[in-house]
Structures are given as C-alpha cells and as structure tokens.
Design a protein around this motif. Structure first.
Motif, PDB file in Angstrom:
ATOM      1  N   LEU A 150       0.835  -1.205   0.024  1.00  0.00           N
ATOM      2  CA  LEU A 150       0.180   0.125  -0.161  1.00  0.00           C
ATOM      3  C   LEU A 150       0.937   1.268  -0.043  1.00  0.00           C
ATOM      4  O   LEU A 150       2.106   1.385   0.190  1.00  0.00           O
ATOM      5  N   GLN A 151       0.360   2.556  -0.320  1.00  0.00           N
ATOM      6  CA  GLN A 151       0.935   3.564  -0.268  1.00  0.00           C
ATOM      7  C   GLN A 151       1.435   4.016   1.188  1.00  0.00           C
ATOM      8  O   GLN A 151       0.355   3.596   2.309  1.00  0.00           O
ATOM      9  N   PRO A 152       2.548   4.538   1.321  1.00  0.00           N
ATOM     10  CA  PRO A 152       2.869   5.010   2.773  1.00  0.00           C
ATOM     11  C   PRO A 152       1.919   5.844   3.634  1.00  0.00           C
ATOM     12  O   PRO A 152       2.026   5.830   5.007  1.00  0.00           O
ATOM     13  N   ILE A 153       1.249   6.643   2.929  1.00  0.00           N
ATOM     14  CA  ILE A 153       0.183   7.436   3.652  1.00  0.00           C
ATOM     15  C   ILE A 153      -0.658   6.828   4.466  1.00  0.00           C
ATOM     16  O   ILE A 153      -1.249   7.166   5.348  1.00  0.00           O
ATOM     17  N   TYR A 154      -1.105   5.651   3.877  1.00  0.00           N
ATOM     18  CA  TYR A 154      -2.139   4.588   4.731  1.00  0.00           C
ATOM     19  C   TYR A 154      -1.740   4.132   5.932  1.00  0.00           C
ATOM     20  O   TYR A 154      -2.324   3.971   6.871  1.00  0.00           O
ATOM     21  N   SER A 155      -0.299   3.723   5.889  1.00  0.00           N
ATOM     22  CA  SER A 155       0.233   3.241   7.139  1.00  0.00           C
ATOM     23  C   SER A 155       0.255   4.493   8.204  1.00  0.00           C
ATOM     24  O   SER A 155       0.122   4.178   9.486  1.00  0.00           O
ATOM     25  N   LEU A 156       0.506   5.715   7.697  1.00  0.00           N
ATOM     26  CA  LEU A 156       0.607   6.702   8.690  1.00  0.00           C
ATOM     27  C   LEU A 156      -1.050   6.932   9.216  1.00  0.00           C
ATOM     28  O   LEU A 156      -0.907   7.282  10.488  1.00  0.00           O
ATOM     29  N   TYR A 157      -1.770   6.816   8.400  1.00  0.00           N
ATOM     30  CA  TYR A 157      -3.468   6.764   8.876  1.00  0.00           C
ATOM     31  C   TYR A 157      -3.481   5.755   9.922  1.00  0.00           C
ATOM     32  O   TYR A 157      -4.293   6.087  11.063  1.00  0.00           O
ATOM     33  N   THR A 158      -3.314   4.601   9.709  1.00  0.00           N
ATOM     34  CA  THR A 158      -3.394   3.647  10.585  1.00  0.00           C
ATOM     35  C   THR A 158      -2.727   3.822  11.737  1.00  0.00           C
ATOM     36  O   THR A 158      -3.404   3.834  13.148  1.00  0.00           O
ATOM     37  N   SER A 159      -1.738   4.284  11.884  1.00  0.00           N
ATOM     38  CA  SER A 159      -0.781   4.684  13.359  1.00  0.00           C
ATOM     39  C   SER A 159      -1.667   5.787  14.107  1.00  0.00           C
ATOM     40  O   SER A 159      -1.716   5.573  15.294  1.00  0.00           O
ATOM     41  N   PHE A 160      -1.820   6.694  13.260  1.00  0.00           N
ATOM     42  CA  PHE A 160      -2.758   7.852  13.922  1.00  0.00           C
ATOM     43  C   PHE A 160      -4.037   7.349  14.574  1.00  0.00           C
ATOM     44  O   PHE A 160      -4.198   7.593  15.794  1.00  0.00           O
ATOM     45  N   PHE A 161      -4.647   6.906  13.875  1.00  0.00           N
ATOM     46  CA  PHE A 161      -6.015   6.409  14.444  1.00  0.00           C
ATOM     47  C   PHE A 161      -6.009   5.314  15.741  1.00  0.00           C
ATOM     48  O   PHE A 161      -6.792   5.330  16.490  1.00  0.00           O
ATOM     49  N   ALA A 162      -5.257   4.245  15.171  1.00  0.00           N
ATOM     50  CA  ALA A 162      -5.268   3.140  16.421  1.00  0.00           C
ATOM     51  C   ALA A 162      -4.727   3.722  17.560  1.00  0.00           C
ATOM     52  O   ALA A 162      -4.917   3.233  18.640  1.00  0.00           O
ATOM     53  N   ASN A 163      -3.607   4.535  17.730  1.00  0.00           N
ATOM     54  CA  ASN A 163      -3.134   4.943  18.881  1.00  0.00           C
ATOM     55  C   ASN A 163      -4.309   6.023  19.503  1.00  0.00           C
ATOM     56  O   ASN A 163      -4.706   6.083  20.827  1.00  0.00           O
ATOM     57  N   LEU A 164      -5.137   6.579  18.916  1.00  0.00           N
ATOM     58  CA  LEU A 164      -6.186   7.519  19.653  1.00  0.00           C
ATOM     59  C   LEU A 164      -7.160   6.607  20.000  1.00  0.00           C
ATOM     60  O   LEU A 164      -7.922   6.813  21.281  1.00  0.00           O
ATOM     61  N   ILE A 165      -7.503   5.456  19.508  1.00  0.00           N
ATOM     62  CA  ILE A 165      -8.635   4.594  19.753  1.00  0.00           C
ATOM     63  C   ILE A 165      -8.275   3.944  21.016  1.00  0.00           C
ATOM     64  O   ILE A 165      -9.227   3.724  21.982  1.00  0.00           O
ATOM     65  N   TYR A 166      -7.172   3.289  20.905  1.00  0.00           N
ATOM     66  CA  TYR A 166      -6.834   2.485  21.943  1.00  0.00           C
ATOM     67  C   TYR A 166      -6.551   3.284  23.259  1.00  0.00           C
ATOM     68  O   TYR A 166      -6.784   2.782  24.379  1.00  0.00           O
ATOM     69  N   PHE A 167      -6.009   4.677  23.217  1.00  0.00           N
ATOM     70  CA  PHE A 167      -6.175   5.524  24.252  1.00  0.00           C
ATOM     71  C   PHE A 167      -7.651   5.442  24.894  1.00  0.00           C
ATOM     72  O   PHE A 167      -7.435   5.379  26.425  1.00  0.00           O
TER      73      PHE A 167
END
Length: 719
Positions: A110-127
């Motif tokens: 996948l494009q790198p931007i999607y990995s950055l999206y994944t890291s951003f949302f996962a950290n917020l939701i698990y918080f």
C-alpha cells in the motif's frame, strides 16, 4: 446437615454416635454443607435479560466506563508523577512509528500515507478503550504481511500486476489487462493503488467485526488456545516469509510476487535467477544500512541500562539516506527505486466495498485471531509485571474498534506490537496518554513532513524491516531448550514455523492450532502411570521406580494414573494397570465366569457397591491371595475428571476384581470426582458403602485394606 465419615469400615459404626463422642474418639468427621439453592436456567436467563435491559443513570455511567476506561483513569491521573514519562515515551514512539509506517507499506503493498493513517487512528482509539497502560497498538509486521498477501491475490484476480509495487509514484496505476474483469468488479474508476486500499480496508473491517463480536460474547478466552510455542513458531515462520519478500528490495531486482503453496521457495528460486540483474547502488546501500542498523541495535541492547532514551536509529538512517539519495540523485543516475510522492492531509472517509468484504471474510478469521492473540497476551504479560490487571474481553473490543472505525478512513489491520511496547516501558511510560503524544507526532508528519521522504530508497526501508525481524529470528536458539522441557511444545513450534515457510502463513496458523490440540490430546491419552510404595515409616507414598528404598505395602497394589480418565485413554489406563500389577483382571475374570457361570450372580452386591461386608465378600477376602495381592488402591489425586466411559471403566474394573476376590479402593478423590462417582451410581445409595470405598489418603486406604482383612479373618476364626 448430612454427616459423612471417611475411613475404615470399623469407623462407620461411629456415625450413629453423637458429634461429641466422635470428637472424643478422634475420628475424622466431615460435615457436608447444605448445597445452595440453584436457580433454573430459564430463571438465570430472565434475570440477566432484566439486568441488561434496566436503564438508569448509574447503569449508563458504568457502561460508559466499561467501554471507555480512559474516562475512569483520567480522573485519577497524577500529572506530577506521570506526565513527564508519558510525553517522553510518546515522542520516542512517534519518532519510531514514522519510519516503520513507511517501511511496512512494502509489506502491505500500500501507499505509505495509509500506514500513517493507521498509526494515527489506532493510537487515539486504544487510548480511549484499552485497559493496558503500556501496550502500543499500531502497525505490526506479521499483520502487514497477511494483509499484503490478500491484497496481492485480489490485485491478480482484478487483472493488475502485483510485481509492480504500489509504493512509489502514481505511474504504477496501470490499466487493467482484461476489460471483462473491469466490468465484473466495477473498477472502471479505480486503479491499482485504489483497489489495493479497498481490499485492505474491507479485510480490516471484517477482521475488526470478528474481534468486536468476540468481545461482546465474552470470548476473550479463545485467544488463550493459541499457545506460546504456537505464537513463537508462527512469528518465526512469518519472519522468514517477510525476510524473503524484502530480499528483492535489498538487491534492487524485479521478480513476480508468488502466491499460495511454496511461496517462499519459489521466491528464492526467482531471486537466484535474477541475482545477476541486481542494482549495484541498492546492494551497496543495503549492505551499509544493514551494517549500521545491526551494529546500532547490538550496542543499544548491550548498553540499554545506561541509556535513558533509546537512540532513534531508524529515523537517523532514513534522514541520512534521504539526503544522500536526494543530493546524489541515485534514482536518476543509478536507477535506484525510491519512495516517490507521499501525499499529505486526510482523504475523505469511504465505506468499504461489501463485495470485497464477502471475498475476504475467510482471510479475516486468521487475521482477527492473530491480532487478538498477540494483543491480549502482551497486555496480560505487562499487566502482571507492573502489578495491575486487564480485561481480555475489553481488549478484544478495543483492538476490534481499532480496526472497525479506522477502516472507514483508509486504514488497515492493527494489533499490539512487542518491540514498541518495550520501548514505551523503557522510556518511562505510565499511562496510555503517551499514545496521544505519539498520534500528535504522526499527525505532524501527515500534514507537513511526509513529502520530504520522496527520495528515500526502498532498499533502506527493506533494511529497517529486516532488522526488526531480529528478535523473532533469534527464537530459533530457544528451540533446543524447548525440546528438553517439552518435546510436544517443540513439535508445535516446528510444525507451525515449517508450515508457514513451506505453505503459507494462514496454513501455518491452522497447523499450529491442530498440532496444539493433538499434543494436548496426546498428553491426556497416554499419561504417566506407576505403582506407589511407602516412604519409610511415613504416611506418604511415591513412585517405586523413581525413588530407591521405598517399601511396597504387603498384598496391596497402589496405582497412580496422572491424568483424567475418559473415553480416549481408558484402554491405556487398563493396560497400564494390568501391566504394572501383573494381572489382567478382565481376561482372568472372564475365564472364571466361563468356568463358573453363577459367579456373576454372587457378585451383584459388590458391583452395586452396597455391601462389601457381605458373606461372599468375606469369603473371598479370607482366601489367600493367589495373585500376590488382595486389594488395589487407585490414587485419584491426579485424576482431573471422569466421563461416562471412565465411570463405566471403573465399574467394570471393580466387577472383574470382585470376581477374582480382589477389592478396589479409591483414595484422594477431588470433590468433583466424588460428585461424579456419586451421580453415576458407582458408590451406591448407602452412605456406608461410600465410606468403605473412598479414603482421604493412600495410607488410609492401605490401612483400611489390611484392617478389614484382619477383622474378617479374626471373625472367621471365632466362628
């Protein structure tokens, strides 16, 4: 209450006496409590349904706190103690996440931007939803590999060429090779990168939905069936697969992406055929990058106790490599592959394609199991080491929501990652507030800094991925010790890893589960059996073949079976007992019944277990033991449970021994085994019969056998 006495038959007469007289005589007395009144199944369901449907302000507050634990612990947050550590760990994790997110895009296709999206949302939701204070949830190499395999398969079925990596400039958005496929899948307005992320989000949404359902139905225990040897073997096999997929980037060659059976072997064969076409610039860069990263990791591991903050080696390597590639024009002059354009900002949310969701529903099962197993095991491990508890079902909900909600924002599957969790702990993490800081760092890259990585070479990203596999690959060194501790666990490890490498990761997970269940069944099917002997003058008995100087009780055989007695091992139980005692009671009793058909009628009272003191029983006990023993005592302390077949086995065994003039006694039965024997009719309805067959210890049973035989012989002599 009912009074139950355990001991010799002579003690049973004292049951009619008062409790005071029993205490004076020193007899062992157990007073059974009245069982609590149990509610019917329908009543329990009605009560639970009523409790669930009751709506009130306290119930709503409790529900919110259960779903979002951050609401509870934020009110108890102590900034002076926690804030500095949370900010420091959040910054370090955010810095580490950026290069890893870009690198793991190679695995997911996948494009790198999607990995950055994944890291951003996962950290917020698990918080908000996680119960672990230290676990880091985000991109995970094993899940990226599994996502990438499904993406490659769907791209091939859609007519795209997966050998052209999605990571890079958008000139890879090739046209479809087959117009019929285009019309069938409805991809007229969707190129290769578009179809790849649609497949990944559909897979992620279904996997997250499975995890949420497991949490709702309280199925957190299911992940515990993925044993540690299974997970270690799976990590090893998947790491070899990941390493194989990155060699082409290290060499700078283009080979087809293989799928299905033997993917690793076929990839290595393709690499050997294409090694002459390797890009010299990529090979030199990969060699330098691997040397620097490995040396830095070794030094960090050796001096980690002296370093307050881990050195962000990956980020430094990426910055230096990007500068060298940009000013040296490595892409233009030497044809080195680079990351290309990385867009900034967020893309409008999109509902995953339902058609693709049905196509990947089966692939999502293994993805959900692996993600939940790693997340729950890491959360519980670090919770135990830091003195708090986590809720497995809430962890499933949290990880599931980290997949379900971000799937609408072009993200792919996430789970807890060990390496980043260890970094969080070493940098002073106290709570999940550090995840918010990490998300802020990723957000900064998403909005501003992402285009700066345009000239970053892909071989550098491959070096980061390969070095991150170091810990999993090192687990091979633990295999000899695992074999010494448990050959069955070592077999599960080897079978899982080998199947992952030779077949596929999904097949490896399935093979690991199957071998784990088979090893569990094998351990219970053929447990250890032994004859026990007395330790000196004590009241304890042990295995006579394992220890020297033990004294076997005269004319009594004490048998221990270290496992449950159920349908799968009842034959092994009988073979072990007959072999150790030197008497096949089944065959001997059958021959005796053939010679004297009326013997079975005389043994009816013994079979029912109601009158061991009858005349026929006394007559048999008075006969000198023709087989060297007159009593068999079974030590039931290791007996975990009995099923219907096990109950029938004990009943038939008592009947056969009774026909041969041998008494069968049970010692050290657990309450559950006693209840099973009582419900199955093995003990009969008479309380005295139960007291004559069940004993609190092996020594009591041996003494009871000797005392009963002596009393009967004395009574017969008096007559």
């Amino acid at each position: 209450s009912t009074v139950e006495q355990v001991g010799l038959k002579a003690w049973c007469a004292k049951m009619d006496a008062s409790p005071e007289s029993q205490q004076k005589s020193g007899a062992l007395v157990l007073v059974r409590r009245q069982p609590p009144v149990t509610q019917s199944l329908l009543g329990r369901l009605k009560a639970r349904l009523k409790q669930s449907c009751t709506c009130s302000v306290p119930c709503a507050q409790a529900l919110v706190q259960d779903l979002f634990p951050a609401v509870h612990w934020l009110r108890q947050y102590r900034p002076r103690e926690y804030l500095a550590g949370d900010i420091m760990s959040g910054l370090v994790i955010g810095i580490i996440l950026v290069p890893q997110a870009i690198a793991y895009s190679l695995l997911a296709g996948l494009q790198p931007i999607y990995s950055l999206y994944t890291s951003f949302f996962a950290n917020l939701i698990y918080f908000l939803m996680g119960t672990s204070r230290h676990v880091n949830v985000g991109i995970f190499s094993l899940l990226c590999l599994m996502v990438g395999q499904v993406v490659d398969r769907e791209l091939q079925m859609a007519g795209f060429d997966p050998s052209q990596d999605a990571l890079g400039p958008r000139d890879n958005d090739s046209t479809l090779n087959n117009s019929a496929t285009t019309l069938a899948l409805g991809l007229q307005d969707c190129g290769k990168d578009c179809h790849a992320i649609r497949t990944a989000t559909a897979l992620t949404l279904v996997a997250g939905f499975y995890q949420v359902l497991m949490g709702v139905f309280q199925l957190g225990f299911v992940s515990t069936y993925l044993s540690q040897p299974l997970l270690d073997g799976f990590a090893m096999g998947a790491s070899v697969t990941i390493l194989t997929s990155q060699v082409k980037h290290l060499l700078g060659v283009k080979i087809p992406r293989h799928q299905g059976l033997g993917m690793v072997i076929r990839t290595w064969l393709s690499l050997l055929q294409s090694v002459g076409q390797a890009n010299v610039c990529d090979v030199v860069t990969s060699t330098v990058g691997l040397a620097v990263l490995l040396a830095a990791k070794e030094l960090s591991d050796r001096y980690r106790h002296r370093l307050k903050v881990p050195v962000p080696t990956e980020l430094l390597v990426i910055v230096v490599a990007t500068l060298v590639s940009h000013f040296g024009q490595l892409h233009t002059r030497f044809g080195s592959s680079v990351a290309g354009n990385i867009s900034t900002g967020f893309v409008a949310p999109r509902v995953p394609d339902p058609t693709l969701m049905w196509r990947v529903a089966l692939d999502a099962v293994s993805l959900a199991l692996v993600g939940s197993a790693f997340s729950i095991s890491l959360a519980e491990m670090f919770a135990r080491s830091h003195g708090y508890s986590v809720r497995a079902n809430q962890e499933l909900l949290a990880v599931g929501c980290c997949n379900v909600l971000p799937a609408f924002f072009h993200c792919f599957a996430t789970s807890a990652a060990l390496s980043k969790t260890l970094v969080k702990i070493t940098t002073g993490c106290q709570t999940q507030l550090s995840s918010v800081v990490s998300a802020a760092v990723v957000l900064l890259v998403l909005l501003v800094l992402a285009p700066l990585f345009h000239d970053l070479q892909r071989c550098v990203l491959a070096c980061i991925i390969v070095v991150s596999l170091r810990g999993a690959l090192r687990k091979v060194k633990d295999l000899p010790q695992l074999w010494r501790l448990s050959p069955a666990d070592a077999l599960v490890w080897v079978a899982t890893a080998a199947t992952c490498i030779l077949v596929s990761t999904e097949a490896g997970l399935l093979a690991g589960v199957v071998f784990s269940l088979l090893s569990l069944a094998g351990r219970t099917q053929r447990p250890r059996a032994a004859l026990l002997a007395r330790i000196g003058d004590s009241n304890f008995y042990e295995d006579a073949t394992e220890f020297e100087g033990l004294l076997p009780p005269p004319e009594v055989r004490v048998f221990r079976f270290t496992g449950p007695l159920y349908y799968a091992n009842k034959d092994f139980f009988l073979r072990s007992l007959y072999s150790l005692t030197g008497l096949d009671a089944g065959r001997s009793a059958a021959r005796k019944r053939e010679q004297n058909p009326e013997a079975g009628i005389n043994d009816k009272n013994l079979v029912d277990g109601k009158d061991l003191g009858s005349a026929s029983s006394r007559a048999r006990l008075m006969v000198p033991p023709a087989f060297g023993f007159h009593t068999v005592v079974i030590d039931c302390s290791p007996l975990l449970f009995l099923d219907v077949t096990g109950m029938a086995t004990l009943r038939d065994l008592r009947r056969d021994y009774g026909a041969l003039g041998i008494t069968l006694l049970l010692a050290c039965c657990s309450p559950s085994v006693r209840d099973t024997l009582r419900r199955g009719g093995f003990l009969g309805e008479d309380q005295g019969a139960e007291d004559e067959q069940l004993f609190p210890s092996v020594h009591n049973a041996v003494e009871a056998a000797h005392a009963l035989r002596e009393d009967l012989i004395a009574a017969d002599s008096a007559l």
